[in-house]
Write a protein that holds these residues in place. Structure first.
Motif, PDB file in Angstrom:
ATOM      1  N   ASN A   1     -15.829   2.221   8.307  1.00  0.00           N
ATOM      2  CA  ASN A   1     -15.985   3.517   8.951  1.00  0.00           C
ATOM      3  C   ASN A   1     -16.874   4.463   8.158  1.00  0.00           C
TER       4      ASN A   1
ATOM      5  N   GLU B   1     -14.275  -2.310   5.243  1.00  0.00           N
ATOM      6  CA  GLU B   1     -13.113  -1.539   4.819  1.00  0.00           C
ATOM      7  C   GLU B   1     -11.866  -2.304   5.236  1.00  0.00           C
TER       8      GLU B   1
ATOM      9  N   LEU C   1      -8.711  -1.861   5.205  1.00  0.00           N
ATOM     10  CA  LEU C   1      -7.607  -1.206   5.905  1.00  0.00           C
ATOM     11  C   LEU C   1      -7.900  -0.991   7.382  1.00  0.00           C
ATOM     12  N   LEU C   2      -9.106  -1.353   7.828  1.00  0.00           N
ATOM     13  CA  LEU C   2      -9.403  -1.343   9.263  1.00  0.00           C
ATOM     14  C   LEU C   2      -8.867  -2.585   9.952  1.00  0.00           C
TER      15      LEU C   2
ATOM     16  N   ARG D   1      -6.303  -4.721  11.478  1.00  0.00           N
ATOM     17  CA  ARG D   1      -4.973  -4.444  12.030  1.00  0.00           C
ATOM     18  C   ARG D   1      -3.935  -5.402  11.430  1.00  0.00           C
TER      19      ARG D   1
ATOM     20  N   THR E   1     -10.814  -0.232  -1.441  1.00  0.00           N
ATOM     21  CA  THR E   1     -10.852   0.573  -0.229  1.00  0.00           C
ATOM     22  C   THR E   1     -11.647   1.858  -0.435  1.00  0.00           C
TER      23      THR E   1
ATOM     24  N   SER F   1      -9.864   6.013   3.074  1.00  0.00           N
ATOM     25  CA  SER F   1      -9.717   6.837   4.274  1.00  0.00           C
ATOM     26  C   SER F   1      -8.363   6.682   4.956  1.00  0.00           C
ATOM     27  N   ALA F   2      -7.792   5.472   4.945  1.00  0.00           N
ATOM     28  CA  ALA F   2      -6.511   5.242   5.614  1.00  0.00           C
ATOM     29  C   ALA F   2      -5.346   5.144   4.636  1.00  0.00           C
TER      30      ALA F   2
ATOM     31  N   VAL G   1      -1.705   7.169   4.724  1.00  0.00           N
ATOM     32  CA  VAL G   1      -0.676   6.754   5.680  1.00  0.00           C
ATOM     33  C   VAL G   1      -0.236   5.312   5.469  1.00  0.00           C
ATOM     34  N   LYS G   2      -0.938   4.561   4.633  1.00  0.00           N
ATOM     35  CA  LYS G   2      -0.634   3.149   4.473  1.00  0.00           C
ATOM     36  C   LYS G   2      -0.117   2.763   3.091  1.00  0.00           C
TER      37      LYS G   2
ATOM     38  N   ARG H   1     -10.025  14.237   1.057  1.00  0.00           N
ATOM     39  CA  ARG H   1      -9.160  13.194   1.613  1.00  0.00           C
ATOM     40  C   ARG H   1      -9.158  11.934   0.749  1.00  0.00           C
TER      41      ARG H   1
ATOM     42  N   ALA I   1      -5.976  10.321  -1.172  1.00  0.00           N
ATOM     43  CA  ALA I   1      -5.693   8.888  -1.153  1.00  0.00           C
ATOM     44  C   ALA I   1      -5.348   8.377  -2.554  1.00  0.00           C
TER      45      ALA I   1
END
Length: 347
Positions: A30, A81, A83-84, A86, A112, A115-116, A119-120, A156, A160
């Protein structure tokens, strides 16, 4: 009862053992970082791999399990990336269950852009991930957004890093690719930001990976210069490597405020100690970051090969490995030698 025979490491043509496997789980990202996936190449019309082309989690686990049986003890998930992808937590749980020939768990890490991660992070830790490396090339908002080229805010990524540390995915390693005239004026700012936090900041020389980033030797900031700049303000002393195949030269602050690392692929090649193999998201195996081509393992997996046949194939590829691109760079650059893009095999 007889003792179990000692495990004999698999060596390549230069005697280097196979110890590290980097697995790309997706070719998508992303971000459009200018040194990795520049937007003019990886734009809206760029065709990424279809999901059916990517290795399934079961296929990745098989390759990882066979590789661990051959001597691999470090697994790193990359992308794109990662963490993209699924359900990445499910894959991590599968890989965390693997054991080396001497019964030890594998060292499982992930690189990574962060970005995610907020939440992960907790779920990744619960699944069995040991630690993360996060890319951060600037602390200056406008500059960071220009580098990632998708206007993603630096705040952000800093969140992270905090989330990873809070989840126990540490020590968190922070990778900064330095490019002269772009972000080398931030060396001390980055050091001051992370000193004393327990995180490990690592400065990476800008490398000629792939053929799309417009690399020039003049853009490289030598690691020796980086260490010199830092040492003038914050005295450093050299640390020993934790592993023979480690790419980073480690230094610690003499006042006890932590450590930093430098990765010097351009000015101080570490080919002689390289123990890495890489598998792309659709199952191509590459024995060098600067490879011109790979070997299709997906065809073996989907063609009915059993684990023994996979082990024979992987062993054969490693035994003939003779890669030492970084040692030869001066003789090969400039030129038209096309290399695999970093985004394709995860750096």
């Amino acid at each position: 009862m007889a003792d179990k025979p000692a495990f004999v490491p698999l060596g390549d043509a230069r005697g280097r053992p196979l110890r590290d496997l980097r697995i790309s789980v997706t070719d998508r990202c992303n971000f459009r970082c200018v040194y990795c996936m520049p937007k003019e190449i990886f734009g809206r019309d760029f065709q990424f791999r279809e999901r059916s082309e990517l290795l399934s989690f079961e296929e990745i686990e098989r390759l990882a399990r066979v590789s661990v049986g051959l001597g691999v003890h470090k697994l790193r998930l990359t992308g794109g990336e990662p963490l993209l992808r699924r359900g990445i937590e499910e894959l991590i749980q599968m890989l965390a269950a693997l054991r080396t020939p001497d019964g030890e768990p594998v060292d499982l890490a992930l690189t990574t852009n962060g970005s995610a991660l907020p939440v992960k992070a907790a779920a990744l830790k619960a699944a069995g991930l040991n630690r993360v490396t996060i890319s951060l090339d600037s602390l200056i908002e406008e500059r960071f957004q220009a580098i990632n080229d998708v206007k993603f805010p630096v705040s952000r990524v800093l969140q992270a890093i905090d989330a990873a540390a809070e989840a126990g995915l540490g020590p968190v390693k922070i990778n900064t690719v330095l490019k002269r005239g772009v972000n080398d004026d931030e060396i001390l700012d980055l050091v001051e930001h992370f000193r004393g936090t327990g995180h490990i900041l690592r400065f990476i020389e800008y490398m000629d990976v792939g053929s799309t980033n417009g690399w020039r030797l003049d853009d490289v900031v030598p690691s020796s210069e980086v260490i010199s700049r830092i040492h003038e303000k914050y005295p450093l002393e050299r640390l020993a490597r934790t592993d023979p195949g480690e790419t980073a030269n480690r230094w610690r602050f003499t006042d006890g405020q932590g450590e930093i690392g430098v990765i010097s692929s351009v000015t101080n090649a570490f080919c002689g100690n390289c123990t890495r193999s890489r598998i792309s998201a659709e199952g191509q195996m590459y024995t060098c970051l600067f490879a011109t081509g790979g070997t299709d393992l997906r065809a073996l997996l989907r063609g009915g090969a059993d684990d023994e046949q996979l082990a024979v194939a992987l062993s054969g590829l490693w035994r003939v490995r003779n890669d030492n691109y970084s040692e030869l760079r001066a003789a090969l650059t400039p030129g038209n030698r096309r290399r695999i893009e970093m985004s394709y095999i995860g750096g």
